[in-house]
Design an enzyme around this catalytic site. Sequence first.
Site, PDB file in Angstrom:
ATOM      1  N   TYR A  82       0.839  -1.194   0.000  1.00 25.92           N
ATOM      2  CA  TYR A  82       0.000   0.000   0.000  1.00 25.92           C
ATOM      3  C   TYR A  82       0.877   1.248   0.000  1.00 25.92           C
ATOM      4  CZ  TYR A  82      -4.003  -3.010   1.210  1.00 25.92           C
ATOM      5  OH  TYR A  82      -4.988  -3.969   1.225  1.00 25.92           O
ATOM      6  N   SER A 126     -13.732  -4.771   0.166  1.00 22.32           N
ATOM      7  CA  SER A 126     -14.488  -4.077  -0.880  1.00 22.32           C
ATOM      8  C   SER A 126     -16.001  -4.205  -0.709  1.00 22.32           C
ATOM      9  CB  SER A 126     -14.078  -4.581  -2.274  1.00 22.32           C
ATOM     10  OG  SER A 126     -14.532  -3.708  -3.289  1.00 22.32           O
ATOM     11  N   PRO A 127     -16.539  -3.939   0.483  1.00 19.05           N
ATOM     12  CA  PRO A 127     -17.988  -4.063   0.685  1.00 19.05           C
ATOM     13  C   PRO A 127     -18.796  -3.049  -0.120  1.00 19.05           C
ATOM     14  CG  PRO A 127     -16.978  -2.979   2.566  1.00 19.05           C
ATOM     15  CD  PRO A 127     -15.857  -3.476   1.700  1.00 19.05           C
ATOM     16  N   GLY A 130     -16.502   1.907  -4.016  1.00 15.64           N
ATOM     17  CA  GLY A 130     -17.220   3.166  -4.137  1.00 15.64           C
ATOM     18  C   GLY A 130     -18.429   3.137  -5.048  1.00 15.64           C
ATOM     19  N   LEU A 161     -21.070   1.307  -4.911  1.00 19.85           N
ATOM     20  CA  LEU A 161     -22.320   1.151  -4.177  1.00 19.85           C
ATOM     21  C   LEU A 161     -22.674   2.349  -3.302  1.00 19.85           C
ATOM     22  CD1 LEU A 161     -22.077  -2.645  -3.315  1.00 19.85           C
ATOM     23  CD2 LEU A 161     -23.627  -1.526  -4.938  1.00 19.85           C
ATOM     24  N   LYS A 219     -22.762   7.217  -6.057  1.00 22.92           N
ATOM     25  CA  LYS A 219     -22.307   8.534  -6.521  1.00 22.92           C
ATOM     26  C   LYS A 219     -22.059   8.571  -8.022  1.00 22.92           C
ATOM     27  CE  LYS A 219     -17.471   7.554  -5.284  1.00 22.92           C
ATOM     28  NZ  LYS A 219     -16.379   7.923  -4.368  1.00 22.92           N
TER      29      LYS A 219
END
Length: 344
Positions: A53, A204-205, A209, A211, A214
């Site tokens: 990361y 990644s629930p 992004g 869900l 936007k």
Amino acid sequence: MSYRYLGRSGLKVSRLSLGTMMFGGPADEATSHEIIARAKAQGINFLDTADVYQKGHTEEVVGRAIGQDRDDWVLASKFANPLGAGANNGGTSRKWIVQAVEGSLKRLNTDYLDILYFHRADFNAPLGEAVRAIGDLVRAGKIRYFGVSNFRGWRIAEVAHLADAEGIDRPVASQPLYNLVNRTAEAEQLPAAAAYGVGVVSYSPLARGVLTAKYLPGQEPEAGSRAARQDKRLLETEWRPESVVIAQKIRDYVAQRGIDPVAFALGWVLNNRLITSAIAGPRTLEQWEGYVKALDYVFTAEDEDFVNRLVAAGHASTPGFTDPGHPVEGRVPVVSAPATAVEG
């Protein structure tokens, strides 16, 4: 905050895990520290990071943030993805695993990891060597537990058997991608983890992004969003027209119930008994506060039926979807040599 035992271990983790992939990158260090402090105040004790990361910078940011209360956290990091040039600067060899753990410990300014994950499967490398190396690190006190990420069901089983043979505890966690527009983990990864006593810490629930609702079908993504930044993994996995449309249907559905699409999508993941904890990775404190609201939403049978009508159990929103970062292994073509022309 409620806590659950992770797999068959005696380790208790919060239902939400704080994902740090944005820290030290899109989330600057001050914001990252603010989010970590807020999460701790809310009772979160599970922190997820990885050596790759922000090319290692995330671990440095996290290490500085938790230095005074490191033992209060269940701290997880990962290895296997390439980190720098060189044939052995990545993968699952004993050489790299030991080197990767030493690097993570230095960057995190700690002398142990609570959980070390395989970040991905190395299709051609022997699993036994990796499990034996992890066993040595457990015995040396440098890691307390280990887990797997992005492993198919059969690999979860194989690692469990290898751990038994090595005389160490089985992996305590499996980390699959899992959300309501990508339910493929339900087919084998989640049942395999349950069968072998492995907890599930899904990632990644919010479909990176998508869900949040936007993004609007057929329109350019808003400036500053992952899609606008051309985030590689978003474009490979979650940026699919079918998912964008489904997100809008969810927005309309939850508007009648007075809740946010974020709380609904994350709450759906947590409503599965096979999920121990879900990783939520914020870029801002505002995003994090939205994620925490999911803990308060109580799912109904009507909610479950609604999601099942959108995406069938065990499937993704897009027929035939396969994540190119974790390809299907079961097709190995036998390519015949071209026919030789015969003269005369």
